[in-house]
Scaffold this motif. Structure first.
Motif, PDB file in Angstrom:
ATOM      1  N   GLU A  52     -24.220  41.463  19.180  1.00  0.00           N
ATOM      2  CA  GLU A  52     -23.913  42.011  20.502  1.00  0.00           C
ATOM      3  C   GLU A  52     -25.052  42.953  20.921  1.00  0.00           C
ATOM      4  O   GLU A  52     -25.391  43.892  20.209  1.00  0.00           O
ATOM      5  N   MET A  71     -23.972  35.929  15.647  1.00  0.00           N
ATOM      6  CA  MET A  71     -23.974  36.553  16.967  1.00  0.00           C
ATOM      7  C   MET A  71     -24.225  38.054  16.793  1.00  0.00           C
ATOM      8  O   MET A  71     -23.626  38.707  15.960  1.00  0.00           O
ATOM      9  N   GLU A 114     -24.948  38.833  24.410  1.00  0.00           N
ATOM     10  CA  GLU A 114     -25.039  38.509  22.991  1.00  0.00           C
ATOM     11  C   GLU A 114     -26.329  37.743  22.694  1.00  0.00           C
ATOM     12  O   GLU A 114     -26.813  36.984  23.532  1.00  0.00           O
ATOM     13  N   LYS A 164     -20.572  41.316  28.739  1.00  0.00           N
ATOM     14  CA  LYS A 164     -21.142  41.453  27.404  1.00  0.00           C
ATOM     15  C   LYS A 164     -22.391  40.578  27.348  1.00  0.00           C
ATOM     16  O   LYS A 164     -22.452  39.530  27.988  1.00  0.00           O
ATOM     17  N   ASN A 170     -27.403  34.842  20.194  1.00  0.00           N
ATOM     18  CA  ASN A 170     -26.738  33.832  19.367  1.00  0.00           C
ATOM     19  C   ASN A 170     -27.758  32.899  18.717  1.00  0.00           C
ATOM     20  O   ASN A 170     -28.714  32.474  19.354  1.00  0.00           O
TER      21      ASN A 170
END
Length: 165
Positions: free
Chosen positions: A3, A1, A13, A11, A15
Protein backbone atom coordinates in the motif's frame (compact mmCIF):
# COMPACT_ATOMS: atom_id res chain seq x y z
CA UNK A 1 0.84 -5.86 -2.70
CA UNK A 2 2.34 -2.79 -1.04
CA UNK A 3 0.00 0.00 0.00
CA UNK A 4 1.45 3.33 -1.15
CA UNK A 5 -1.38 5.59 0.03
CA UNK A 6 -4.71 5.19 1.82
CA UNK A 7 -7.12 8.08 2.22
CA UNK A 8 -10.81 8.80 2.56
CA UNK A 9 -11.47 8.71 -1.20
CA UNK A 10 -8.94 6.19 -2.55
CA UNK A 11 -6.11 3.75 -2.06
CA UNK A 12 -2.97 3.37 -4.16
CA UNK A 13 -1.15 0.04 -4.29
CA UNK A 14 2.00 -1.35 -5.89
CA UNK A 15 1.24 -4.87 -7.14
CA UNK A 16 3.39 -7.68 -8.54
CA UNK A 17 1.56 -10.01 -10.89
CA UNK A 18 2.07 -12.64 -13.54
CA UNK A 19 0.89 -12.05 -17.12
CA UNK A 20 -0.90 -14.87 -18.97
CA UNK A 21 2.38 -15.66 -20.79
CA UNK A 22 4.24 -16.15 -17.47
CA UNK A 23 6.18 -12.89 -17.30
CA UNK A 24 6.16 -11.10 -13.95
CA UNK A 25 5.40 -7.37 -13.82
CA UNK A 26 4.86 -4.61 -11.31
CA UNK A 27 2.12 -1.96 -11.59
CA UNK A 28 0.49 0.75 -9.52
CA UNK A 29 -3.27 0.28 -9.07
CA UNK A 30 -5.60 3.05 -7.91
CA UNK A 31 -8.67 1.85 -5.99
CA UNK A 32 -11.12 4.76 -5.63
CA UNK A 33 -14.20 2.66 -4.84
CA UNK A 34 -17.20 2.33 -7.11
CA UNK A 35 -19.75 4.96 -8.05
CA UNK A 36 -23.12 5.51 -9.68
CA UNK A 37 -24.14 8.03 -12.34
CA UNK A 38 -27.66 8.80 -13.47
CA UNK A 39 -29.27 10.68 -16.34
CA UNK A 40 -32.48 12.30 -15.04
CA UNK A 41 -34.91 12.48 -17.98
CA UNK A 42 -38.20 14.35 -18.05
CA UNK A 43 -40.17 14.58 -21.30
CA UNK A 44 -37.71 15.70 -23.99
CA UNK A 45 -35.19 17.18 -21.52
CA UNK A 46 -32.57 15.90 -19.11
CA UNK A 47 -30.84 17.42 -16.11
CA UNK A 48 -27.09 17.89 -15.95
CA UNK A 49 -24.94 19.64 -13.41
CA UNK A 50 -22.30 22.25 -14.10
CA UNK A 51 -19.69 21.60 -11.45
CA UNK A 52 -16.29 23.04 -10.56
CA UNK A 53 -13.59 20.35 -10.59
CA UNK A 54 -10.43 21.25 -8.71
CA UNK A 55 -8.23 18.65 -10.45
CA UNK A 56 -8.78 20.31 -13.84
CA UNK A 57 -9.38 23.84 -12.55
CA UNK A 58 -12.62 24.49 -14.39
CA UNK A 59 -16.37 23.98 -14.49
CA UNK A 60 -17.65 21.08 -16.59
CA UNK A 61 -21.03 19.63 -17.51
CA UNK A 62 -21.72 16.25 -15.92
CA UNK A 63 -24.52 13.88 -15.15
CA UNK A 64 -25.11 13.73 -11.38
CA UNK A 65 -23.00 11.00 -9.76
CA UNK A 66 -21.40 9.91 -6.55
CA UNK A 67 -19.36 7.29 -4.74
CA UNK A 68 -21.03 4.28 -3.13
CA UNK A 69 -21.03 4.44 0.66
CA UNK A 70 -19.88 1.24 2.44
CA UNK A 71 -22.59 -1.41 2.18
CA UNK A 72 -24.69 0.70 -0.20
CA UNK A 73 -26.12 -0.78 -3.40
CA UNK A 74 -25.51 1.22 -6.62
CA UNK A 75 -29.22 2.01 -7.04
CA UNK A 76 -29.32 3.42 -3.49
CA UNK A 77 -26.36 5.65 -4.33
CA UNK A 78 -28.11 6.81 -7.51
CA UNK A 79 -31.26 7.83 -5.59
CA UNK A 80 -29.23 9.56 -2.84
CA UNK A 81 -26.95 11.47 -5.20
CA UNK A 82 -29.83 12.63 -7.43
CA UNK A 83 -31.42 14.22 -4.37
CA UNK A 84 -28.12 15.66 -3.06
CA UNK A 85 -26.94 17.12 -6.37
CA UNK A 86 -30.16 18.03 -8.20
CA UNK A 87 -32.87 18.22 -5.55
CA UNK A 88 -34.85 15.58 -7.46
CA UNK A 89 -36.30 12.24 -6.45
CA UNK A 90 -36.90 9.52 -9.05
CA UNK A 91 -39.78 7.07 -9.03
CA UNK A 92 -37.72 4.74 -11.21
CA UNK A 93 -34.00 4.05 -11.67
CA UNK A 94 -33.47 1.99 -14.82
CA UNK A 95 -30.09 0.19 -14.79
CA UNK A 96 -27.85 0.41 -17.88
CA UNK A 97 -24.90 -1.73 -16.73
CA UNK A 98 -21.55 -0.30 -15.71
CA UNK A 99 -18.31 1.01 -17.16
CA UNK A 100 -14.68 0.73 -16.08
CA UNK A 101 -13.38 4.29 -15.95
CA UNK A 102 -9.66 3.71 -16.43
CA UNK A 103 -8.85 -0.03 -16.48
CA UNK A 104 -5.19 0.61 -17.30
CA UNK A 105 -4.51 1.59 -13.68
CA UNK A 106 -7.80 1.50 -11.72
CA UNK A 107 -10.50 -1.01 -10.78
CA UNK A 108 -13.25 1.65 -10.50
CA UNK A 109 -16.68 0.71 -11.83
CA UNK A 110 -19.39 3.30 -12.38
CA UNK A 111 -22.95 1.96 -12.48
CA UNK A 112 -25.22 3.68 -15.01
CA UNK A 113 -28.87 4.57 -14.37
CA UNK A 114 -31.66 6.38 -16.18
CA UNK A 115 -33.79 8.31 -13.69
CA UNK A 116 -37.49 8.69 -14.54
CA UNK A 117 -40.60 9.95 -12.76
CA UNK A 118 -38.86 13.00 -11.32
CA UNK A 119 -40.29 15.09 -8.49
CA UNK A 120 -38.71 17.85 -6.38
CA UNK A 121 -37.15 16.63 -3.15
CA UNK A 122 -37.14 18.60 0.07
CA UNK A 123 -34.02 16.71 1.21
CA UNK A 124 -31.82 18.66 -1.23
CA UNK A 125 -28.48 19.36 0.43
CA UNK A 126 -25.31 19.42 -1.70
CA UNK A 127 -22.00 18.51 -0.08
CA UNK A 128 -20.20 21.57 1.31
CA UNK A 129 -17.24 21.10 -1.06
CA UNK A 130 -19.37 20.99 -4.22
CA UNK A 131 -20.08 24.02 -6.38
CA UNK A 132 -23.02 22.83 -8.51
CA UNK A 133 -25.49 24.48 -10.85
CA UNK A 134 -28.37 22.30 -12.10
CA UNK A 135 -29.07 22.74 -15.82
CA UNK A 136 -32.13 21.49 -17.76
CA UNK A 137 -31.06 20.60 -21.32
CA UNK A 138 -33.12 19.42 -24.34
CA UNK A 139 -32.18 15.84 -25.26
CA UNK A 140 -31.22 16.88 -28.80
CA UNK A 141 -28.88 19.51 -27.35
CA UNK A 142 -27.23 17.09 -24.91
CA UNK A 143 -26.32 14.82 -27.84
CA UNK A 144 -24.82 17.82 -29.66
CA UNK A 145 -22.88 18.75 -26.50
CA UNK A 146 -21.25 15.28 -26.55
CA UNK A 147 -20.37 15.59 -30.23
CA UNK A 148 -18.92 19.11 -30.08
CA UNK A 149 -16.95 18.66 -26.85
CA UNK A 150 -18.98 20.81 -24.46
CA UNK A 151 -19.42 17.57 -22.52
CA UNK A 152 -15.98 16.02 -22.03
CA UNK A 153 -16.68 13.92 -18.92
CA UNK A 154 -16.41 10.21 -19.78
CA UNK A 155 -19.08 8.91 -17.39
CA UNK A 156 -21.54 11.50 -18.69
CA UNK A 157 -20.86 10.59 -22.31
CA UNK A 158 -21.31 6.90 -21.40
CA UNK A 159 -24.68 7.37 -19.67
CA UNK A 160 -25.95 9.58 -22.51
CA UNK A 161 -24.91 6.92 -25.05
CA UNK A 162 -26.60 4.14 -23.07
CA UNK A 163 -29.84 6.08 -22.44
CA UNK A 164 -30.23 7.93 -25.74
CA UNK A 165 -29.27 5.31 -28.31
Amino acid sequence: MTEIYSGKRLKVELNRFTLPDGREKERVVVRPGNAAVMLPIEDDHCYLIRQYRFAIGEYIYEAPAGTLDPGEEPVETAHRELIEECGLAAAEMIPHGFIYTTPGFSDEQIYLFEARGLTPSHEYEPDDDEMIEVVRVPLAEVKAMCRDGRIADAKTIAIICRCLR
